[in-house]
Scaffold this active site. Structure first.
Site, PDB file in Angstrom:
ATOM      1  N   GLU A 248      10.312   7.568 -11.701  1.00 59.53           N
ATOM      2  CA  GLU A 248       9.763   8.482 -10.683  1.00 59.53           C
ATOM      3  C   GLU A 248       8.317   8.836 -11.029  1.00 59.53           C
ATOM      4  O   GLU A 248       7.450   8.877 -10.160  1.00 59.53           O
ATOM      5  CB  GLU A 248      10.605   9.762 -10.569  1.00 59.53           C
ATOM      6  CG  GLU A 248      11.990   9.542 -10.012  1.00 59.53           C
ATOM      7  CD  GLU A 248      12.010   8.822  -8.677  1.00 59.53           C
ATOM      8  OE1 GLU A 248      11.171   9.122  -7.817  1.00 59.53           O
ATOM      9  OE2 GLU A 248      12.856   7.926  -8.500  1.00 59.53           O
ATOM     10  N   TRP A 251       6.153   6.321  -9.799  1.00 60.66           N
ATOM     11  CA  TRP A 251       5.820   6.340  -8.356  1.00 60.66           C
ATOM     12  C   TRP A 251       4.487   7.059  -8.153  1.00 60.66           C
ATOM     13  O   TRP A 251       3.707   6.721  -7.272  1.00 60.66           O
ATOM     14  CB  TRP A 251       6.923   7.051  -7.547  1.00 60.66           C
ATOM     15  CG  TRP A 251       7.990   6.119  -7.054  1.00 60.66           C
ATOM     16  CD1 TRP A 251       9.213   5.942  -7.598  1.00 60.66           C
ATOM     17  CD2 TRP A 251       7.928   5.247  -5.900  1.00 60.66           C
ATOM     18  NE1 TRP A 251       9.923   5.015  -6.861  1.00 60.66           N
ATOM     19  CE2 TRP A 251       9.156   4.577  -5.812  1.00 60.66           C
ATOM     20  CE3 TRP A 251       6.956   4.980  -4.932  1.00 60.66           C
ATOM     21  CZ2 TRP A 251       9.442   3.651  -4.801  1.00 60.66           C
ATOM     22  CZ3 TRP A 251       7.232   4.068  -3.934  1.00 60.66           C
ATOM     23  CH2 TRP A 251       8.459   3.402  -3.876  1.00 60.66           C
ATOM     24  N   TRP A 279       2.689   7.655  19.346  1.00 62.43           N
ATOM     25  CA  TRP A 279       3.005   9.031  18.929  1.00 62.43           C
ATOM     26  C   TRP A 279       2.852   9.955  20.127  1.00 62.43           C
ATOM     27  O   TRP A 279       1.967   9.742  20.968  1.00 62.43           O
ATOM     28  CB  TRP A 279       2.054   9.488  17.811  1.00 62.43           C
ATOM     29  CG  TRP A 279       2.064   8.634  16.596  1.00 62.43           C
ATOM     30  CD1 TRP A 279       1.028   7.880  16.123  1.00 62.43           C
ATOM     31  CD2 TRP A 279       3.151   8.433  15.677  1.00 62.43           C
ATOM     32  NE1 TRP A 279       1.402   7.231  14.976  1.00 62.43           N
ATOM     33  CE2 TRP A 279       2.705   7.552  14.682  1.00 62.43           C
ATOM     34  CE3 TRP A 279       4.462   8.918  15.609  1.00 62.43           C
ATOM     35  CZ2 TRP A 279       3.506   7.134  13.622  1.00 62.43           C
ATOM     36  CZ3 TRP A 279       5.255   8.505  14.545  1.00 62.43           C
ATOM     37  CH2 TRP A 279       4.783   7.626  13.577  1.00 62.43           C
ATOM     38  N   ASN A 315      12.599  16.860  -3.127  1.00 58.49           N
ATOM     39  CA  ASN A 315      12.244  15.510  -2.650  1.00 58.49           C
ATOM     40  C   ASN A 315      13.195  14.970  -1.590  1.00 58.49           C
ATOM     41  O   ASN A 315      12.764  14.404  -0.585  1.00 58.49           O
ATOM     42  CB  ASN A 315      12.190  14.542  -3.831  1.00 58.49           C
ATOM     43  CG  ASN A 315      11.846  13.135  -3.385  1.00 58.49           C
ATOM     44  OD1 ASN A 315      10.774  12.899  -2.836  1.00 58.49           O
ATOM     45  ND2 ASN A 315      12.770  12.193  -3.568  1.00 58.49           N
ATOM     46  N   TRP A 333       2.612  10.948  11.700  1.00 52.19           N
ATOM     47  CA  TRP A 333       2.814  11.335  10.293  1.00 52.19           C
ATOM     48  C   TRP A 333       1.639  12.149   9.748  1.00 52.19           C
ATOM     49  O   TRP A 333       1.795  12.968   8.840  1.00 52.19           O
ATOM     50  CB  TRP A 333       3.061  10.101   9.408  1.00 52.19           C
ATOM     51  CG  TRP A 333       1.919   9.116   9.339  1.00 52.19           C
ATOM     52  CD1 TRP A 333       1.742   8.011  10.126  1.00 52.19           C
ATOM     53  CD2 TRP A 333       0.807   9.129   8.423  1.00 52.19           C
ATOM     54  NE1 TRP A 333       0.587   7.343   9.771  1.00 52.19           N
ATOM     55  CE2 TRP A 333      -0.006   8.005   8.727  1.00 52.19           C
ATOM     56  CE3 TRP A 333       0.411   9.968   7.392  1.00 52.19           C
ATOM     57  CZ2 TRP A 333      -1.183   7.711   8.034  1.00 52.19           C
ATOM     58  CZ3 TRP A 333      -0.770   9.677   6.701  1.00 52.19           C
ATOM     59  CH2 TRP A 333      -1.542   8.555   7.024  1.00 52.19           C
ATOM     60  N   TRP A 356       4.147  10.057   2.967  1.00 50.45           N
ATOM     61  CA  TRP A 356       4.261  10.182   4.426  1.00 50.45           C
ATOM     62  C   TRP A 356       4.228   8.816   5.101  1.00 50.45           C
ATOM     63  O   TRP A 356       4.989   8.547   6.031  1.00 50.45           O
ATOM     64  CB  TRP A 356       3.162  11.100   4.998  1.00 50.45           C
ATOM     65  CG  TRP A 356       3.621  12.528   4.991  1.00 50.45           C
ATOM     66  CD1 TRP A 356       3.298  13.487   4.079  1.00 50.45           C
ATOM     67  CD2 TRP A 356       4.546  13.147   5.901  1.00 50.45           C
ATOM     68  NE1 TRP A 356       3.949  14.661   4.371  1.00 50.45           N
ATOM     69  CE2 TRP A 356       4.716  14.483   5.479  1.00 50.45           C
ATOM     70  CE3 TRP A 356       5.231  12.711   7.037  1.00 50.45           C
ATOM     71  CZ2 TRP A 356       5.549  15.390   6.149  1.00 50.45           C
ATOM     72  CZ3 TRP A 356       6.069  13.608   7.704  1.00 50.45           C
ATOM     73  CH2 TRP A 356       6.223  14.915   7.264  1.00 50.45           C
TER      74      TRP A 356
HETATM   75  P1  FAD Z   1      10.871  15.042 -10.488  1.00 54.93           P
HETATM   76  O1  FAD Z   1      12.015  14.373  -9.821  1.00 54.93           O
HETATM   77  O2  FAD Z   1      11.169  15.928 -11.613  1.00 54.93           O
HETATM   78  O3  FAD Z   1       9.872  13.862 -10.933  1.00 54.93           O
HETATM   79  C1  FAD Z   1       8.875  14.010 -11.954  1.00 54.93           C
HETATM   80  C2  FAD Z   1       7.512  13.629 -11.441  1.00 54.93           C
HETATM   81  O4  FAD Z   1       7.493  12.289 -10.957  1.00 54.93           O
HETATM   82  C3  FAD Z   1       7.061  14.476 -10.261  1.00 54.93           C
HETATM   83  O5  FAD Z   1       6.510  15.688 -10.672  1.00 54.93           O
HETATM   84  C4  FAD Z   1       6.055  13.556  -9.593  1.00 54.93           C
HETATM   85  O6  FAD Z   1       4.803  13.594 -10.234  1.00 54.93           O
HETATM   86  C5  FAD Z   1       6.662  12.193  -9.795  1.00 54.93           C
HETATM   87  N1  FAD Z   1       7.487  11.844  -8.628  1.00 54.93           N
HETATM   88  C6  FAD Z   1       8.790  12.113  -8.423  1.00 54.93           C
HETATM   89  N2  FAD Z   1       9.211  11.595  -7.250  1.00 54.93           N
HETATM   90  C7  FAD Z   1       8.120  11.008  -6.701  1.00 54.93           C
HETATM   91  C8  FAD Z   1       7.895  10.303  -5.495  1.00 54.93           C
HETATM   92  N3  FAD Z   1       8.873  10.083  -4.612  1.00 54.93           N
HETATM   93  N4  FAD Z   1       6.659   9.832  -5.226  1.00 54.93           N
HETATM   94  C9  FAD Z   1       5.663  10.023  -6.113  1.00 54.93           C
HETATM   95  N5  FAD Z   1       5.808  10.678  -7.292  1.00 54.93           N
HETATM   96  C10 FAD Z   1       7.025  11.162  -7.576  1.00 54.93           C
HETATM   97  N6  FAD Z   1       4.636  14.599  -4.582  1.00 54.93           N
HETATM   98  C11 FAD Z   1       3.547  15.257  -5.027  1.00 54.93           C
HETATM   99  O7  FAD Z   1       3.346  15.379  -6.241  1.00 54.93           O
HETATM  100  N7  FAD Z   1       2.638  15.776  -4.138  1.00 54.93           N
HETATM  101  C12 FAD Z   1       2.796  15.655  -2.788  1.00 54.93           C
HETATM  102  O8  FAD Z   1       1.934  16.116  -2.036  1.00 54.93           O
HETATM  103  C13 FAD Z   1       3.966  14.993  -2.305  1.00 54.93           C
HETATM  104  N8  FAD Z   1       4.208  14.891  -0.974  1.00 54.93           N
HETATM  105  C14 FAD Z   1       5.339  14.257  -0.537  1.00 54.93           C
HETATM  106  C15 FAD Z   1       5.563  14.139   0.850  1.00 54.93           C
HETATM  107  C16 FAD Z   1       6.714  13.514   1.319  1.00 54.93           C
HETATM  108  C17 FAD Z   1       6.936  13.356   2.808  1.00 54.93           C
HETATM  109  C18 FAD Z   1       7.656  13.005   0.404  1.00 54.93           C
HETATM  110  C19 FAD Z   1       8.906  12.331   0.893  1.00 54.93           C
HETATM  111  C20 FAD Z   1       7.432  13.103  -0.962  1.00 54.93           C
HETATM  112  C21 FAD Z   1       6.276  13.720  -1.449  1.00 54.93           C
HETATM  113  N9  FAD Z   1       6.015  13.821  -2.828  1.00 54.93           N
HETATM  114  C22 FAD Z   1       4.884  14.463  -3.265  1.00 54.93           C
HETATM  115  C23 FAD Z   1       6.867  13.138  -3.825  1.00 54.93           C
HETATM  116  C24 FAD Z   1       8.013  13.976  -4.410  1.00 54.93           C
HETATM  117  O9  FAD Z   1       8.720  14.615  -3.382  1.00 54.93           O
HETATM  118  C25 FAD Z   1       7.544  15.015  -5.409  1.00 54.93           C
HETATM  119  O10 FAD Z   1       6.692  14.426  -6.372  1.00 54.93           O
HETATM  120  C26 FAD Z   1       8.726  15.661  -6.153  1.00 54.93           C
HETATM  121  O11 FAD Z   1       9.620  16.233  -5.232  1.00 54.93           O
HETATM  122  C27 FAD Z   1       8.210  16.699  -7.118  1.00 54.93           C
HETATM  123  O12 FAD Z   1       9.263  17.414  -7.702  1.00 54.93           O
HETATM  124  P2  FAD Z   1       9.564  17.292  -9.247  1.00 54.93           P
HETATM  125  O13 FAD Z   1       8.326  17.489 -10.022  1.00 54.93           O
HETATM  126  O14 FAD Z   1      10.724  18.157  -9.530  1.00 54.93           O
HETATM  127  O15 FAD Z   1      10.022  15.761  -9.359  1.00 54.93           O
END
Ligand code: FAD
Length: 451
Positions: A248, A251, A279, A315, A333, A356
């Site tokens: 993650e 990502w 849209w 997420n 979006w 997005w």
């Molecule tokens: P954890 O599950 O604990 O993961 C640890 C770290 O891994 C996160 O802090 C993040 O840096 C990275 N990570 C985890 N999942 C993703 C993912 N799907 N994509 C990219 N990196 C990821 N993340 C943001 O940091 N900023 C945003 O503006 C953002 N906007 C989003 C918009 C949409 C529509 C969606 C679907 C996802 C978005 N995300 C964004 C990705 C993800 O939702 C968040 O990073 C995550 O929910 C953060 O929570 P956490 O730190 O507990 O994640």
């Protein structure tokens, strides 16, 4: 001297969202305090970064400037121009990578180009070896602080005033290095156990919530990566959970890789064929209902209210609300991205647009457009006992589990017994699920025909 410039003036820079500004305020305050303990302080300015640095260089005796490299197009241009200008007057410039595990340009496909698909990107990232270890914090800073031109933190106007919608956020977030370290420690002691499965359930504590701390550099990806590796080696976390977590984190690297190679990702469809996508231009009322958490779909409304109340959304729920906006409501979006940018404390220039576009089906390695999340099924699967909905949509809290994700399918007399009257205490659905899904699929079919 340690300098922070709030630059909302230089061409091409996107002003920070309001929730990010709240987080930044506290992060700067805590950085200033930390610097104070080792002999320094933070010099704050606001304006065009190049002009401010030029002015400081002209007025002070400065031999070298150091900064962390940035990835956005405008940021790269500003930093390159500044570097050339400083070097031309004999100032040494040192730039570092502090925000990403690897430079976005070092991970390359076999043919030398950028990756567009995540899995091979991940394999390549792993094959390139372990990222560098984090550097220790300095024990002392020898600095002088030309305080006279500096601004007090409040002058940056980062906090909301009337109304103060962030009241209470300090109980949720501690935007400091200490807060980040505590969160990480708590996660590896508790939440990470079962992360692989549990990360999809919004009312479980199986996520780290480190995203805003990573966003603002209060913890580095090196600290996170090596911290996890350390626990893996000590056998205090399972390989299954740690690998999923690092994937993650990767990502995030992938999003920055995309931002670096496709700098218009914030506003331009990655797949150009979506430029013709129909849209809705008349979706304003629906957009507002979505933003306010008043769509009539409990899981969507819970997510949007979590976002408003805490500056964060889980997420799994981000995916469901995103899909609902671009598919059921056929709203561009970019409108969703903009709202998230303003309301998320972790609003990120790479992750937000890349995610997005992924949801909308127009991004790199995107979810196919025809994958339309069903809000009721998502709710029943990932919030089966309705706890998440009950927390954020209290007007539905008395409903039993079997009704909580689809109150509109329940007889009005029965709903009344639980204190719910649709259209009065909770909205009717703003769009019928089947109609919304079919309309989205129809629009997509038209796009395919035009290919
Ligand atoms: P954890 O599950 O604990 O993961 C640890 C770290 O891994 C996160 O802090 C993040 O840096 C990275 N990570 C985890 N999942 C993703 C993912 N799907 N994509 C990219 N990196 C990821 N993340 C943001 O940091 N900023 C945003 O503006 C953002 N906007 C989003 C918009 C949409 C529509 C969606 C679907 C996802 C978005 N995300 C964004 C990705 C993800 O939702 C968040 O990073 C995550 O929910 C953060 O929570 P956490 O730190 O507990 O994640």
């Amino acid at each position: 001297m340690a300098l922070y410039i709030l630059d909302e003036k230089s061409d091409g820079l996107r002003p920070l969202g309001s929730a990010q500004k709240w987080f930044l305020y506290h992060a700067l305050k805590s950085l200033d305090e930390s610097l104070g303990k080792i002999g320094g302080c933070l010099h704050l300015r606001s304006g065009k970064s190049r002009e401010i640095i030029r002015e400081i260089i002209n007025n002070e005796n400065i031999g070298a400037v150091h900064w962390n490299r940035r990835c956005g197009k405008a940021e790269l241009e500003i930093d390159a121009g500044l570097k050339a200008e400083l070097q031309s007057v004999g100032v040494v410039v040192n730039s570092f990578q502090g925000n990403l595990l690897h430079e976005p340009y070092t991970t390359k496909t076999g043919s030398g180009g950028p990756y567009r698909v995540y899995s091979p990107f991940w394999r390549s990232l792993i094959a390139s070896g372990e990222p560098r270890a984090p550097f220790p914090a300095p024990e002392e800073i020898i600095s002088y602080n030309p305080r006279n031109a500096a601004l007090p933190l409040d002058a940056l106007q980062l906090l909301p005033t009337s109304p103060d919608w962030a009241k209470g956020w300090s109980r949720i977030w501690n935007p400091s290095e200490k807060g980040a370290a505590e969160r990480f420690d708590d996660f590896v002691a508790n939440g990470i156990h079962g992360y692989k499965e549990g990360r999809d359930f919004p009312d479980r504590d199986n996520i780290s919530r480190l995203s805003p701390f990573l966003r603002f550099g209060l913890i580095s990806p090196y600290q996170v990566w090596h911290g996890i590796r350390h626990h893996e080696a000590a056998d205090t976390v399972s390989n299954t959970d740690s690998e999923k977590f690092l994937k993650e984190l990767a990502w995030r690297e992938f999003s920055y890789h995309l931002l670096f190679h496709f700098p218009d990702i914030g506003w331009k469809n990655f797949q150009e064929r979506f430029d013709e996508f129909p849209w809705r231009a008349d979706g304003h009322e629906h957009l507002e209902a979505w933003q306010r958490g008043m769509t009539g779909y409990p899981i969507i409304d819970a997510g949007m209210r979590e976002l408003w109340q805490t500056g964060y959304m889980h997420n799994r729920v981000r995916m469901v609300v995103g899909s609902f906006l671009v598919k059921h409501l056929l709203i561009d979006w970019r409108q969703g991205e903009k709202w998230f940018w303003d309301t998320l404390v972790d609003g990120d220039p790479a992750n937000n647009p890349a995610s997005w576009q992924w949801i909308a089906g127009c991004g790199a390695d995107a979810a196919p457009y025809f994958r339309v999340f069903n809000p009721m099924l998502q709710g029943n699967k990932f919030d089966s006992d309705g706890e998440y909905v009950r927390k954020y949509v209290p007007e539905l809290s008395k409903l039993p589990n079997q009704f909580i994700h689809a109150p509109f399918d329940v007889q009005p007399e029965i709903l009344k017994q639980y204190g719910v009257t649709l259209g009065k205490t909770y909205p009717h659905p703003i769009v019928d699920h089947t109609r919304g899904r079919d309309r989205a699929l129809e629009a997509f079919k038209e796009l395919k025909k035009a290919d």
